[in-house]
Structures are given as structure tokens and as C-alpha cells.
Design an enzyme around this catalytic site. Structure first.
Site, PDB file in Angstrom:
ATOM      1  N   SER B  21      26.007  -1.199  51.882  1.00 33.98           N
ATOM      2  CA  SER B  21      24.710  -1.062  52.537  1.00 33.98           C
ATOM      3  C   SER B  21      23.695  -0.345  51.647  1.00 33.98           C
ATOM      4  O   SER B  21      24.003   0.660  51.008  1.00 33.98           O
ATOM      5  CB  SER B  21      24.901  -0.279  53.824  1.00 33.98           C
ATOM      6  OG  SER B  21      23.661  -0.078  54.441  1.00 33.98           O
ATOM      7  N   CYS B 130      24.662  10.787  58.147  1.00 34.58           N
ATOM      8  CA  CYS B 130      23.317  11.273  58.471  1.00 34.58           C
ATOM      9  C   CYS B 130      23.395  12.652  59.114  1.00 34.58           C
ATOM     10  O   CYS B 130      24.312  12.952  59.863  1.00 34.58           O
ATOM     11  CB  CYS B 130      22.639  10.340  59.454  1.00 34.58           C
ATOM     12  SG  CYS B 130      22.868   8.615  59.059  1.00 34.58           S
ATOM     13  N   THR B 193      27.808   8.147  49.501  1.00 38.54           N
ATOM     14  CA  THR B 193      27.462   8.853  48.258  1.00 38.54           C
ATOM     15  C   THR B 193      27.909  10.319  48.282  1.00 38.54           C
ATOM     16  O   THR B 193      27.915  10.969  49.324  1.00 38.54           O
ATOM     17  CB  THR B 193      25.946   8.798  48.008  1.00 38.54           C
ATOM     18  OG1 THR B 193      25.271   9.267  49.178  1.00 38.54           O
ATOM     19  CG2 THR B 193      25.489   7.394  47.702  1.00 38.54           C
ATOM     20  N   GLY B 243      32.833   2.703  46.058  1.00 38.66           N
ATOM     21  CA  GLY B 243      32.421   3.864  45.280  1.00 38.66           C
ATOM     22  C   GLY B 243      32.673   3.589  43.814  1.00 38.66           C
ATOM     23  O   GLY B 243      33.791   3.735  43.338  1.00 38.66           O
ATOM     24  N   GLY B 244      31.652   3.149  43.112  1.00 43.88           N
ATOM     25  CA  GLY B 244      31.772   2.977  41.669  1.00 43.88           C
ATOM     26  C   GLY B 244      32.473   1.715  41.222  1.00 43.88           C
ATOM     27  O   GLY B 244      32.855   1.609  40.056  1.00 43.88           O
TER      28      GLY B 244
HETATM   29  C1  LIG Z   1      19.847   3.018  46.737  1.00 43.24           C
HETATM   30  C2  LIG Z   1      20.978   3.200  47.681  1.00 43.24           C
HETATM   31  C3  LIG Z   1      20.776   3.098  49.061  1.00 43.24           C
HETATM   32  C4  LIG Z   1      21.814   3.276  49.955  1.00 43.24           C
HETATM   33  N1  LIG Z   1      21.604   3.144  51.291  1.00 43.24           N
HETATM   34  C5  LIG Z   1      22.653   3.253  52.166  1.00 43.24           C
HETATM   35  C6  LIG Z   1      22.485   3.039  53.546  1.00 43.24           C
HETATM   36  O1  LIG Z   1      21.400   2.723  54.018  1.00 43.24           O
HETATM   37  N2  LIG Z   1      23.566   3.198  54.372  1.00 43.24           N
HETATM   38  C7  LIG Z   1      24.804   3.530  53.890  1.00 43.24           C
HETATM   39  O2  LIG Z   1      25.750   3.665  54.650  1.00 43.24           O
HETATM   40  N3  LIG Z   1      24.991   3.713  52.562  1.00 43.24           N
HETATM   41  C8  LIG Z   1      23.946   3.593  51.690  1.00 43.24           C
HETATM   42  N4  LIG Z   1      24.156   3.769  50.346  1.00 43.24           N
HETATM   43  C9  LIG Z   1      25.507   4.091  49.870  1.00 43.24           C
HETATM   44  C10 LIG Z   1      26.239   2.852  49.384  1.00 43.24           C
HETATM   45  O3  LIG Z   1      26.380   1.903  50.400  1.00 43.24           O
HETATM   46  C11 LIG Z   1      27.618   3.230  48.830  1.00 43.24           C
HETATM   47  O4  LIG Z   1      28.367   3.868  49.842  1.00 43.24           O
HETATM   48  C12 LIG Z   1      27.541   4.163  47.641  1.00 43.24           C
HETATM   49  O5  LIG Z   1      26.456   3.816  46.825  1.00 43.24           O
HETATM   50  C13 LIG Z   1      28.819   4.197  46.817  1.00 43.24           C
HETATM   51  O6  LIG Z   1      29.120   2.931  46.284  1.00 43.24           O
HETATM   52  P1  LIG Z   1      28.677   2.460  44.801  1.00 43.24           P
HETATM   53  O7  LIG Z   1      29.098   3.551  43.863  1.00 43.24           O
HETATM   54  O8  LIG Z   1      29.389   1.177  44.590  1.00 43.24           O
HETATM   55  O9  LIG Z   1      27.212   2.299  44.816  1.00 43.24           O
HETATM   56  C14 LIG Z   1      23.105   3.581  49.453  1.00 43.24           C
HETATM   57  C15 LIG Z   1      23.315   3.667  48.080  1.00 43.24           C
HETATM   58  C16 LIG Z   1      22.283   3.479  47.193  1.00 43.24           C
HETATM   59  C17 LIG Z   1      22.561   3.579  45.728  1.00 43.24           C
END
Ligand SMILES: Cc1cc2nc3c(=O)[nH]c(=O)nc-3n(C[C@H](O)[C@H](O)[C@H](O)COP(=O)(O)O)c2cc1C
Ligand SMILES: Cc1cc2nc3c(=O)[nH]c(=O)nc-3n(C[C@H](O)[C@H](O)[C@H](O)COP(=O)(O)OP(=O)(O)OC[C@H]3O[C@@H](n4cnc5c(N)ncnc54)[C@H](O)[C@@H]3O)c2cc1C
Ligand SMILES: Cc1cc2nc3c(=O)[nH]c(=O)nc-3n(C[C@H](O)[C@H](O)[C@H](O)COP(=O)(O)OP(=O)(O)OC[C@H]3O[C@@H](n4cnc5c(N)ncnc54)[C@H](O)[C@@H]3O)c2cc1C
Ligand SMILES: Cc1cc2nc3c(=O)[nH]c(=O)nc-3n(C[C@H](O)[C@H](O)[C@H](O)COP(=O)(O)O)c2cc1C
Ligand code: FES
Ligand code: FES
Lengths: 258, 303, 303, 258
Positions: B21, B130, B193, B243-244
């Protein structure tokens, strides 16, 4: 406009003044459609400190050679690495991105294109496009000093060129907004790209004269696709994405205090 | 080709690759690069009951092999989603999952209820990272009682697949996951995150408007993998790992650690076509190792 | 040259650069590369009451911009340190600090008592990330009551500067830091390693013998910086910042976030001369920005 | 021996068989003292996936040219990147590391040097050193197939060379431990470097014949300096660091089940 992920082949990488380079990139197949003011997101390889892509304006498209040009100023790790590219190397780009300048209603009108620093980049393609469409533009380029003026010869081919330098080493001394041409001529539309203070100064001038004015913003971007919502700017209608709703905005849309 | 089908509760995914997301918009933004129907599931942008403007710019800082964002849940609200976005998505032949966020339990339940009515949406992902505005601003996802409360409340109004997305900023992620399971979650996804910060030393200012923000990208993978492993051992419901994840090998590692499906986030920014490449890469791995179904590698780590 | 002197409680450091425990041996290992007396403080290997063999090999996995280790506190015990190592260190003209670890409160106090008797050692760093064997194996550093207990007990037997090193694997690092302060710590240092995991997808095996281990290096910097910032706001005692510091700019960021001194860990492996380079780089920064003393940048972030 | 951090200059980078390269590196100043069996920790630049240094044995030191040689097999991101180095590039090395082989009591004795795969690397410097000290060694090198045998010509210059290949394309067919020379001659000492199963097989042979035997281990390393304690191996006296107590161990020190 359909977007592509393309491995361009570097035709040449020329060092210019002001720590800038001009990259000419050959498309391996059909060059996509693109509009002046649009940009690409380049992937910088072999650079441990550059994780995300870097947004760079399309400087020019030479369809006769199937080449896209990028004018890049070396300011950090990513752009410095681009400076090391050699002919034959590959550069992966997502292209074309953003809205581009609105050239729909300028036919036969007096148009001013203002560029500051490396912000001149999109103005070359815009000027060439306008000229090809029958509207010869006026260019006003600003820089700190003479050596920092970029691609002057190319601009001259596409219209009347005026320059300012802060130290007076070329053109009129001062900022672009001090240039006498602004008082001498009446422009119908102004397009600007450059440092924010410069764009705001030109916008203020345009507003005071009721001239239609478009600026190209350079917010930090992650995706360039309108997906991450990182690049927003404050507008009259709330936050908008610079990468998709922009990078070009009419100054009336923005929430600038000018 | 191996069988890539996987299940998250009652939800069937044609392959284990979903989008995280907030990193893939509503999918449509990526339609020029990938065939959306080749993705196992598209988890759309975080949606709240009411429209939200999000945080001021700057919202982004790059970090070693990662990025920090402070978007702050900017979105047009659930009504806009139902009326304008859903019609554009409903005929895409893959699972569309809505990520639901809120700042009070009523926010969550009202939003989930609206989504429950949408025929083609078979699952929601509840983002409990949140801050709970009513109870002092601590994130819902950081205490077991709060997790039970919010998940329990949503469970009552939402009868399709309920995935609860966990925040990694906790002492004991397995306990939190068990609380979500206990309150009726069909699945947990993790990680959201990590809370991080970046500074411009020359200007002596934070790089993002909110000072701290959410860290994502390759750099968080070791932490995410560890948490998925801990949670998969602790709960019986399926786990979604993220995550990553930057490539197929990363995705396979999460599945070996116990994930039934995975999500790709930040990597979409670097390669907008990464989702389908990862799906293909998983298939190749299965073939190479002689597995007939992707299910054979779920939790298959030998320790 | 600017004044680089900084203070951690009663301890005076000639510059804010220290070495992180477990990454710089006893300092002597690096004597060919740097003048040890140009380093602000040398925090030596984690020392326990009894000799420990540590974990089986493999103990190391590389990760994106980081590494996971599972050394497991291998060391020869405090008596060996006192008899054999201390004599080699005591005449080095910088602060030598012993990192003290244990698996029970008695371990900690007995070890701290022995170190208290060493004339030239003016501080210990209490590593409370170790599992509390008597109380179920949860790390001492993850709950406020346990932190208060162990820090309080050591405080009673140790009368020089007591730095408590915090684990980042917690929900609320500021609360933990306050507990340490309350129990009598003169300073807190953070972060210790984040718990992470790495997998060999081809072999379907964990890359380290203990499955999970401690993540360090550039990748953890955003998390470490955020925690230092949160803790510096929450406590009155000086904070020592570390986690992913690779160069002088990183070090300055930690000081701007509120650290009175910093430690360099994993970066020593990549550049064995990094410590003195960082000290010089901080000096250059101070000169360039017109600061007379390094103290002017401690907590100087403008938010 | 004093250790240094040195920016070597690449003189040449030659592609060999078996996906290996031979890097010749010029020292900018005085070449440090080093012993056969020691190694360097190289810093791989421009490679986002290589965070730590990589340990590589010293293959040879050519003091006449002030050059150090590294024989590297490309197995992953770091070593592949080393394969891209060009003459004139810089390679940062921490050098010399580890204990090295014990050559103190071999004068006039019959010495066998066994190398497998890229494990031949330290054997060249060891052989050349022994020869210079008046003890001409016997080399026994093993590989899967002919093309995977490295630096044969250089070994031949320093002593008698025997080889085995698993497929029989060069020398005797089979593993090094099957080579007839082991039965024909009586060696006083054996030095081995190669894959662990090979080293264990040779160690078993040596033990059964009561021959003094040293092996060079290749554990994963972070610091190379005895500081991190990541590289340990199980010995008769507990965990020891391969980077400082090794990489060379007498087989009697190790806890190997042979
Ligand atoms: C720009 C951005 C916006 C995000 N917005 C949301 C969100 O609206 N809801 C949510 O649950 N996670 C949100 N996340 C978190 C990601 O869905 C994901 O959990 C997190 O980035 C870790 O995965 P990744 O390392 O593959 O990016 C956001 C992440 C990024 C980078
Ligand atoms: C739509 C758009 C078009 C652009 N067109 C051009 C162009 O044609 N030519 C050109 O040289 N540059 C252009 N830029 C700016 C260019 O993207 C940045 O200079 C580049 O991203 C810096 O990367 P780096 O790794 O070299 O610097 P970094 O090491 O990341 O940072 C160095 C400095 O650059 C600043 N910076 C970093 N990212 C950005 C960013 N996205 N925008 C602005 N400043 C940034 C940082 O704040 C820092 O001060 C454009 C930016 C946008 C958004
Ligand atoms: C003392 C010592 C001397 C060595 N001498 C040489 C030499 O002369 N020539 C040579 O080619 N290689 C030598 N090696 C092995 C070399 O260090 C590894 O091949 C190299 O680190 C792999 O790095 P990479 O980034 O290419 O591979 P990675 O991408 O890190 O990994 C690829 C593969 O290599 C394995 N690997 C990674 N690191 C090591 C390591 N430190 N040791 C063994 N295997 C590893 C991984 O498990 C994986 O299977 C030596 C190792 C040691 C400890
Ligand atoms: C190999 C290794 C061994 C470590 N041993 C210890 C230790 O004995 N005691 C301790 O408190 N921290 C230990 N640490 C943690 C470091 O001191 C430091 O807190 C952590 O690595 C984060 O800093 P860095 O990212 O700069 O390395 C160790 C870290 C590494 C990488
Ligand atoms: S950069 Fe992602 S929305 Fe604009
Ligand atoms: S590699 Fe660090 S102790 Fe051997």
C-alpha cells in the site's frame, strides 16, 4: 502519453561549463512521443549512495538521430555518476513523465522562455517545438557568471536570445527579472524553469502584468508516477503531485505568496 | 510452470506477489509497465473515512539503500474511492485489496463497512500503524490491548478476508501478531515502515517536514525477515511478508521464513515492472529446485 | 582548530569520537592504522564475568549496506581482562571504557566491581541487550523494570561514569532511557544492533548459526538517529549516539540530534582508519560553520 | 608484521580460465613485507551490494616491479566487480593480514604444496619463497577439468608440477588424494589450500602417514584484524580467529573429525 522503461545507449557525454554535462542517448527502438517540459527518471548504476531514480528534464529530442538529450548538473552522488557515463554505456530511463508545458494557445503570440542555471534544460526542447509549430520564441537565460550559461548556441538557433549574469560577464548584469527586454516588449506568455527564487520573481512580474505564466517545479521524487505522493506542492486545490499534475504549473494554480 | 496459487484465508491469489500500500497507487499508474492481471494482488493506497491532505512537503529523504517517507495518509476518503476509483478497478482480473487506516476505532469501522459493500473487493488490509488520536497518539499497533480492540471492532463489521498490517516498531512482534489473530484477523502482513529520521548536516535541519518518518527499502529487509520468521512461528493464520523486497530472491527468502504471500513496496519506484519479474523469478526458482507448487516453500527454511 | 572536548558525566573526552564495543577489539588491533591517542575514547570488547566461547560459526552475513553478526559475546572473562589486557591498555593516553555484559544481575555487578578497581578505567558501558537467563531469556533492555533493576544494582557497586547502552528492539526507547536515568545512569548510549535475519535462498538455510543476529552498519542509521533524537529530548543525562556512522557527516548528524559523543562500529571494518578521519572531519565542519566548540552543535537541530 | 592501508594501482587485469582473473597491483610506495599464506582485504568500489571488504590471498609478490598479484575467482558481486578493474584503476587493500605458512623447518626437506581450484593462489608465493630459500617444492594441483587449472606455467618454474582433473582432461584422473605421487614419494611436510572437502581429504592422508600438514581456511570475515570475532573456527583450544590465528593452521590444532 504511454510510458516506457527503456535502456538507452549513451552516444556521447560532453562536459559543459557550470559542472554540467550533456548526455545524448540513443533509443534502442522507436523513440516514444514526448512533450517539452516532460522529464525522465534515470536509474544510476554502480552508485551505492543512490537508491532511488533521479528526475531529469528532457533537454531535446533529435528524431533524425533517434536521440534524447539530458542536460545534467553534477550536484551530488547520482548526477556525478552520470558524469562518468561513456559512449556505449547503458542508461535506464522511465519516460516520458509529467504534463509538460501548455503550448496550445500560443500560435502567433509573443512568448518568453526564461531559464536559470540548469533550469534552461527543458527550455531548449520547448523553444525548438514552438519554432517548429511556427511561433519563434524569445529566450532569456540567467546565470551567476558567463561560464555557467549553457547551450547558448543551441538556443540562438531557435529564437532571439537574451542573457543576464550576476557578475556582468555576459549579457546584462543582474537577475533575469532586471533584464530590459521585460520592459521593452509585451509578452503574451512566459514559461520559466530555474531556481525557486528566480521562478517566484518572474511569476511576480508576470502576475503584476497579467501575463499568463507557467513554471516548472523540481520537488524531490521517489516514483515519478503519481503513486507515492512524496513530491506534492501546495496548490489552490490542496496538495498536487509535481510528477503527474506537474512539473509544469500555471502560477495561478499554485499557493505561492507572490 | 509451477503452481503459483496461494491462499490468504479465503482469498485465493494467482501468485504470491502483491503490491504494498502507498507504493503502487491504485495500480493504474503502473498499467503502462506491467499487465496488472499478472500480479497476485493489488493493495491500494491507504484509505481513510475522510479526505486527508497529508503532511507538508518535504515528505521524502533518501537513506543508505532506503528512503524515509512522511506522506501522512494523503487520500481522498473512502466515499471518493467507492464512487470514483472502485469503478475503474473492479473489472481488473486480480485481487484488489483496500488498505484501511484511521485515527479512531470508529474511523476504522466506518471505513471497513463501506468497503465491505463492494462486490469485487474480497479483502482489506488494516493499517494499525496510525496514531490513536483519542488515546494519546500512540500507534494502535504498539500494544496488544489496542490491537485487540481495533481488530475486534473491524472484525464485527467486515466479513471478508481481514489482513492486519503490523508495525515493526515494537518490542515483541509475535505478541502483537497473536493479539491480532485472537481478535479475529484472517492474516497478518508485516512489516510497515520502521520509524527513522534524516538530517541535512549542512543546513542543520531535518530532511522531512515531520522530522521523523517511515523507513522502507532494501535496508529494512533483515529486520522484516526476522519479524516474519518470528510471527510465522507464533500464529496459525497465514502471514504476508514485506519490507525491502527488491527481487525474486528476496521474495523467496520471505516465503522460506514463513510468508504465504509477499508484497513489493519501494522497489516499484526503482523498477516499475518489478512485480511481474518477481512472479516470474519465483516460478523459475520453483522449477530449478523441482517444486511443483509455491506452497512447498512456505516456511521451508531448514534450521 | 575548534575545541573538540566533550563530556559524558564526569568523563572528559578529547574529542567526541569513540569506538563501538565489539568492532575495535581492544584498540591494539588498529594501532598500525591510527594513533589510538587521537581517538576520544576506546570502548573495548564486551566483557563478561566468566570466559565465553560465543556462538558457532557462521557468525556473519552481509546485508544491504549492513551486516548481521552473531558473535555471542565471545571473550576471555573479566579476570583475564584485568590481568592480561588492562596492563597493555592502561598507558594509552585516551579514555578506555569497558563494555560489560552478563546474563544475570549478579554477573553484571560482579564484573562491574572488578572493573571499578582499575585505576585508568574511568567508565563502563553496560550492555543491557543480553538475554536475562533467569527471567525467561528476554533481553534486560526491553522492559523498564528490568532496566531499573540491573542499572540500579550496578550503580551501587560502580562509582565512576556509568554509561548504559540501549537496545533498539523496543517500542518506546525514550521510556527505557528514562528508566536507566532514573536508576542512576550517568549517560545512555544507543543503539546496539537491531535484531535481523538473513537466509540463503538456494540452500534454504539461515546464513548464521543462530538464525537471527544483530544488524549494524549504514542501513541502521535512520533508525539510530531517530532514537537518539527521541532519547535526547527525554533525558537530562548526556547521550552517546551510534549506529551506522560511516563518516564525519553521519557523526555530525547524531550530534545535531542531541548526542554529546558518538561511537563508530562497523565502519572500522571497512576503513580501519575511519575514527581519526571522523574526528578531523568534525573539526573541519566546525571551522567551516564558524563554531568554536563541538558543544555548540550538540542538539542544535532546528526543527 | 606492520599492516598498511594502501591504494594500489592496477597494472593489469588478465582473464584466466575457470572464471578467474589475475590482478597485478603496483604499490604507490614501498611494498610492505609479506609472507606466503597471508592475505589482503580489498575494498570493492561502485558496488551497492558489497558492503564489507573481501579477503583475497596474496598470490605472488614481484618486488622487481613493486607488484602484488591477486588471483581471484568471480563467484559473486564483489569478485565480479574486481573483474571489471582496468589498468590505472585504484584498489584499496589492507595488507598484509594473517599468519602465513610456517616455512621455518623445511630446509632441505621434501615439501608438497597442494592447491585446489582458486586455492592454488597462495601456493605460488609459497613455492617461489621456498625455492628462493633453497627448498624446491613439489606442486600438486587439482581441478574439475583442464581449463580450470590456473597458473600452471608459473608453478612449473618453481618446482615439479603434478596435476589431477576430475574428468581426466589433464594429468591424472581423479582427486588430488588419488595422485600416484603421494604413494611414490615420501613428503616431510604438506601445505594445502582449496575447498574444505579437499583439504580434509589431504589432512586425513597426512595424518595417517604422520606427515606435518598445514591448511589455509577461508571463513567469512568482516574485519580481518581479529577485532570482530566473526571468522572463528573450532580448534583444540576453542574458537580461534581465522584472520589472525590463521588463515593457516596445523591440522593438529583444528577440531576436524578426520
Ligand atoms: C511512499 C510510501 C507510502 C506508503 N503508504 C502506506 C500506506 O498508505 N499504508 C500502509 O499500510 N503502508 C504504507 N507504506 C508502507 C509500505 O506499504 C510498506 O509496508 C513499507 O514500505 C515496507 O515495504 P518496502 O520496503 O518494500 O517498501 C508506504 C510506504 C511508502 C514508501
Ligand atoms: C522534474 C525535475 C526535472 C529536473 N531536471 C533536471 C535537469 O534537467 N538537469 C539537472 O541537472 N537536474 C534536474 N533536476 C534536479 C535533479 O533531479 C537533482 O539534481 C538530482 O536528483 C540530484 O541527485 P544527486 O544524486 O546528484 O544529488 P544528491 O546527492 O541526492 O543531493 C545533492 C543535492 O541535490 C539536491 N537534490 C536531490 N534530489 C533532488 C531533486 N529531486 N530535485 C532537486 N534537488 C535535489 C539535494 O537536496 C542536495 O542538495 C530535476 C528535478 C526534477 C524534479
Ligand atoms: C583468507 C582468505 C583468502 C581468500 N583468498 C582468495 C583468493 O585468493 N582468491 C579468491 O578468488 N577468493 C579467495 N577467498 C574467497 C573470497 O574472499 C570470496 O570468494 C569472496 O569474498 C566472495 O565475494 P563476492 O562478493 O564475490 O561473493 P558474494 O556475493 O559475497 O558471495 C558469493 C558466494 O561466495 C561465498 N563467499 C562470500 N564471502 C566469502 C568468503 N569470505 N569466503 C568464502 N566464500 C565466501 C558466498 O557464500 C556465496 O556462495 C579467500 C577467502 C579468505 C577468507
Ligand atoms: C561484530 C560485532 C560485535 C559486537 N559486539 C558488541 C559487544 O560485545 N557489546 C556491545 O555492546 N555491542 C556490540 N556490538 C554492537 C556495536 O557496538 C554497535 O552498537 C552496533 O554495531 C551499531 O553500530 P554500527 O552500526 O556503527 O556498527 C557489536 C557489533 C558488531 C558488528
Ligand atoms: S514522485 Fe511519487 S507521486 Fe510524485
Ligand atoms: S574477521 Fe574479524 S576477527 Fe576475523
Amino acid at each position: 502519453m504511454k510510458k516506457y522503461i527503456i535502456d538507452f545507449c549513451v552516444s556521447s557525454n560532453e562536459a559543459l561549463g557550470n559542472n554540467a554535462i550533456l548526455l545524448k542517448l540513443k533509443a534502442p527502438g522507436q523513440m516514444p512521443e514526448m512533450r517539452p517540459g516532460q522529464f525522465v527518471e534515470v536509474k544510476v548504476e554502480n552508485e551505492p549512495n543512490t537508491f532511488l531514480r533521479r528526475p531529469i528534464s528532457i533537454n531535446y529530442v533529435d528524431r533524425s538521430k533517434n536521440e534524447m538529450w539530458l542536460l545534467v548538473q553534477k550536484v551530488g552522488n547520482g548526477t556525478r555518476k552520470l558524469g562518468e557515463l561513456k559512449a556505449g554505456d547503458t542508461l535506464n530511463c522511465v519516460v516520458p513523465l509529467g504534463n509538460g508545458f501548455d503550448t496550445s494557445a500560443v500560435k502567433g503570440k509573443k512568448v518568453l522562455l526564461v531559464g536559470g542555471g540548469v533550469g534552461v534544460a527543458p527550455m531548449l526542447m520547448l523553444g525548438a517545438t514552438l519554432k517548429a509549430e511556427g511561433t519563434t520564441p524569445t529566450f532569456l537565460l540567467g546565470a551567476r557568471t558567463k561560464d555557467m550559461l549553457l547551450e547558448q548556441d543551441l538556443f540562438e538557433k531557435n529564437g532571439q536570445l537574451y542573457v543576464t549574469t550576476e557578475d556582468g560577464t555576459a549579457g546584462e548584469k543582474g537577475f533575469v527579472t532586471n533584464h530590459s527586454i521585460l520592459e521593452k516588449e509585451n509578452f503574451d506568455k512566459i514559461f520559466v524553469c530555474g531556481p525557486t527564487p528566480m521562478m517566484k520573481a518572474v511569476a511576480k512580474f508576470a502576475k503584476s502584468k497579467n501575463i499568463c505564466c507557467e513554471v516548472s517545479l523540481e520537488n524531490k521524487m521517489a516514483c515519478g508516477l503519481g503513486a507515492c505522493l512524496c513530491c506534492v506542492t501546495e496548490t489552490q486545490e490542496g496538495h498536487k503531485c509535481v510528477c503527474t499534475d506537474g512539473p509544469v504549473f500555471n502560477i495561478n494554480e499554485l499557493a505561492w505568496q507572490i | 510452470m509451477a503452481d503459483l496459487t496461494t491462499h490468504i484465508g479465503n482469498l485465493t491469489l494467482k501468485n504470491p506477489v502483491m503490491t504494498a500500500s502507498g507504493t503502487f497507487g491504485f495500480g493504474l499508474e503502473f498499467a503502462d509497465f506491467v499487465n496488472l492481471e499478472e500480479i497476485g494482488g493489488i493493495i491500494v493506497k491507504g484509505t481513510t473515512l475522510h479526505k486527508r491532505e497529508g503532511n507538508p512537503y518535504p515528505r521524502l529523504a533518501e537513506t543508505p539503500m532506503g528512503m524515509i517517507n512522511a506522506v501522512g495518509l494523503q487520500n481522498k476518503g473512502v466515499d471518493y474511492f467507492v464512487e470514483h476509483t472502485y469503478p475503474q478497478l473492479k473489472d481488473i482480473n486480480t485481487q484488489i485489496i483496500v488498505n484501511v487506516a484511521g485515527h479512531s476505532i470508529e474511523d476504522y469501522t466506518a471505513c471497513a463497512e463501506r468497503i465491505n459493500a463492494l462486490e469485487k473487493i474480497n479483502a482489506i488490509e488494516l493499517n494499525i500503524s496510525c496514531p490513536n488520536v483519542k488515546e494519546g497518539g500512540m500507534s494502535f499497533g504498539t500494544s496488544c490491548p489496542m490491537v485487540e480492540k481495533v481488530v475486534g471492532a473491524v472484525r464485527k463489521v467486515y466479513d471478508k478476508t481481514l489482513i492486519v498490517k503490523l508495525t515493526p516498531n515494537v518490542t515483541d512482534i509475535a505478541e502483537i501478531a497473536k493479539a491480532a489473530e485472537h481478535a479475529g484477523a484472517d492474516s497478518v502482513s508485516l512489516i510497515n515502515t520502521l520509524m527513522g529520521m534524516a538530517i541535512d548536516a549542512e543546513k542543520r535541519k531535518p530532511l522531512i517536514s515531520t522530522v521523523t518518518g517511515g523507513l522502507s527499502g532494501a535496508c529494512v529487509k533483515p529486520v522484516a525477515l526476522r519479524m516474519v520468521w518470528q510471527v510465522a512461528k507464533a500464529v496459525k493464520i497465514p502471514v504476508v511478508g514485506l519490507g525491502g523486497i527488491m527481487n525474486a530472491t528476496d521474495a523467496i527468502e520471505f516465503m522460506l521464513a514463513g510468508a504465504s504471500a509477499i508484497e513489493i513496496g519501494t522497489a516499484n519506484f526503482i523498477d516499475p515492472a518489478i512485480t511481474v519479474k518477481v512472479a516470474k523469478g519465483i516460478d523459475e526458482y520453483l522449477e530449478r529446485h523441482g517444486f511443483k507448487s509455491v506452497k512447498e516453500i512456505i516456511g521451508a527454511l531448514e534450521v
